[in-house]
Design an enzyme around this catalytic site. Structure first.
Site, short mmCIF file in Angstrom:
data_model
loop_
_atom_site.label_atom_id
_atom_site.label_comp_id
_atom_site.label_asym_id
_atom_site.label_seq_id
_atom_site.Cartn_x
_atom_site.Cartn_y
_atom_site.Cartn_z
N GLN A 221 9.82 5.22 -2.85
CA GLN A 221 9.36 4.59 -3.90
C GLN A 221 8.62 5.36 -4.94
O GLN A 221 8.80 4.89 -6.01
CB GLN A 221 8.53 3.10 -3.44
CG GLN A 221 8.04 2.49 -4.38
CD GLN A 221 7.52 1.07 -3.97
OE1 GLN A 221 7.88 0.02 -3.68
NE2 GLN A 221 5.93 1.24 -3.97
N HIS B 128 -4.57 -1.25 0.69
CA HIS B 128 -4.54 -1.52 -0.62
C HIS B 128 -5.96 -1.49 -1.25
O HIS B 128 -6.09 -0.80 -2.31
CB HIS B 128 -4.03 -3.06 -0.77
CG HIS B 128 -2.73 -3.40 -0.44
ND1 HIS B 128 -2.45 -3.95 0.63
CD2 HIS B 128 -1.60 -3.28 -1.00
CE1 HIS B 128 -1.09 -4.30 0.74
NE2 HIS B 128 -0.69 -4.00 -0.24
N SER C 53 0.85 -1.91 6.90
CA SER C 53 1.92 -2.69 6.14
C SER C 53 1.78 -4.05 6.29
O SER C 53 1.23 -4.61 7.42
CB SER C 53 3.24 -2.06 6.64
OG SER C 53 4.02 -3.01 6.23
N ARG D 6 3.73 -6.02 6.74
CA ARG D 6 4.89 -6.57 7.46
C ARG D 6 4.58 -6.27 8.84
O ARG D 6 5.04 -6.84 10.02
CB ARG D 6 6.15 -5.74 7.07
CG ARG D 6 6.77 -6.49 6.02
CD ARG D 6 8.40 -5.81 5.54
NE ARG D 6 8.72 -6.61 4.54
CZ ARG D 6 9.17 -5.91 3.25
NH1 ARG D 6 8.69 -4.90 2.79
NH2 ARG D 6 9.86 -6.65 2.22
O1 PAF Z 1 4.87 -1.23 -3.00
C1 PAF Z 1 4.85 -2.45 -3.29
O2 PAF Z 1 3.84 -3.33 -3.25
C2 PAF Z 1 5.66 -3.02 -4.31
O3 PAF Z 1 6.98 -2.56 -4.08
C3 PAF Z 1 5.60 -2.84 -5.83
C4 PAF Z 1 5.18 -1.44 -6.36
C5 PAF Z 1 4.15 -3.66 -6.03
C6 PAF Z 1 6.42 -3.33 -6.78
O4 PAF Z 1 6.78 -4.79 -6.49
#
Ligand code: PAF
Length: 284
Positions: free
Chosen positions: A158, A35, A190, A192
């Protein structure tokens, strides 16, 4: 200091006052180096970065981990603050809605659905998941109105869903997919991963190693694809694999006979934790 906003109205006011380029990094929090990499990239090229933390209930199935999804806002703010300090001329606005209704008001009844991409592969195993993602990302885009939005390519499907939504709905922004960040063992970062026991962490190595091996079998050559598919079939005899799919990297079509770019998508399950990973490749 990171500017924290918890109300949609406050966010709209703040956004209306911006004059420079606005980048956007949407997340569900519990931040890790992946992130922060997105945030740094956004800070390098935008004047202001809006960063959202929202655990979106719409993208979790009824038996999924919405309740136990790690919520670590204090630590997340500290990590964002550290990163922001490196860019003294830039500003980070953190939007962390205090209530689901800030994003989805009580009587809201609209869903965004990217119909084909959302029902393939991961979408077939998690019905409604990508509709939930598309719906929240559309809502966040509408609030933040960024020039560029950043997504990690670990969630490759995604990324494709969001890119398609932006194209189809003519949303005026650029989507940038950022490379997967891995730990020293090769495991894709991740939130998770922290559900894994020490033993499971060791077993998780099989995921990145198997993808690398299949990629090396293909070795960028169309003539090796059949061999790779045979090896995938054998590997899938281990029931921990939810899937390993070799698909067209743009459409996720199974027909890759004329594809130049391929994606290898996989989910390996350890206990109740599903680990996603993918590799991209080009055919000569
Ligand atoms: O990848 C993520 O963390 C989520 O799927 C997102 C794009 C923030 C949408 O909730």
């Amino acid at each position: 200091m990171v500017k924290l906003i918890t109300k949609t109205q406050q966010l709209k006011e703040e956004r209306a006052s911006e004059i420079g380029d606005v980048g956007f990094v949407p997340t569900m929090g519990n931040l890790h180096a992946g992130h922060i990499y997105l945030l740094e990239e956004a800070l390098k090229v935008n004047d202001v970065v809006y960063f959202s933390i929202f655990v979106n209930p719409k993208q979790f199935g009824p038996n999924e981990d919405f309740d136990k999804y790690p919520r670590t806002i204090e630590n997340d703010i500290a990590l964002i603050g550290e990163c922001e300090k490196k860019y003294p001329r830039k500003k980070v606005v953190l939007f962390s809605p205090e209530d689901v209704q800030e994003i989805f008001p009580q009587n809201s009844d609209t869903q965004i659905s990217v119909q084909t991409l959302s029902t393939l592969i991961e979408g077939a195993l998690r019905p409604g998941h990508f509709d939930g993602v598309a719906t929240v990302v559309y809502r966040l885009f509408d609030l933040v109105k960024p020039k560029i939005a950043y997504f990690g390519l670990k969630d490759y499907q995604q990324y494709l869903v969001i890119r398609q939504m932006v194209k189809d709905l003519n949303i005026p922004l650029e989507i940038i997919g950022m490379p997967i960040i891995r730990d020293e063992s090769g495991l894709a970062l991740s939130s998770r991963n922290q559900y894994l026991t020490t033993e499971q962490k060791k077993n998780a190595l099989i995921l990145s190693q198997t993808l690398k091996k299949i990629k090396s079998v293909i070795d960028n050559k169309k003539s090796n694809i059949d061999q790779a598919k045979k090896e995938i079939e054998i590997i899938l005899k281990d029931n921990n694999w939810n899937y390993i799919e070799l698909r067209d990297a743009e459409t996720l079509s199974e027909d890759i006979s004329s594809s130049r770019k391929l994606t290898l998508l996989a989910v390996y399950q350890l206990g109740t934790t599903r680990l996603l990973d993918n590799l991209q490749m080009e055919i000569e």
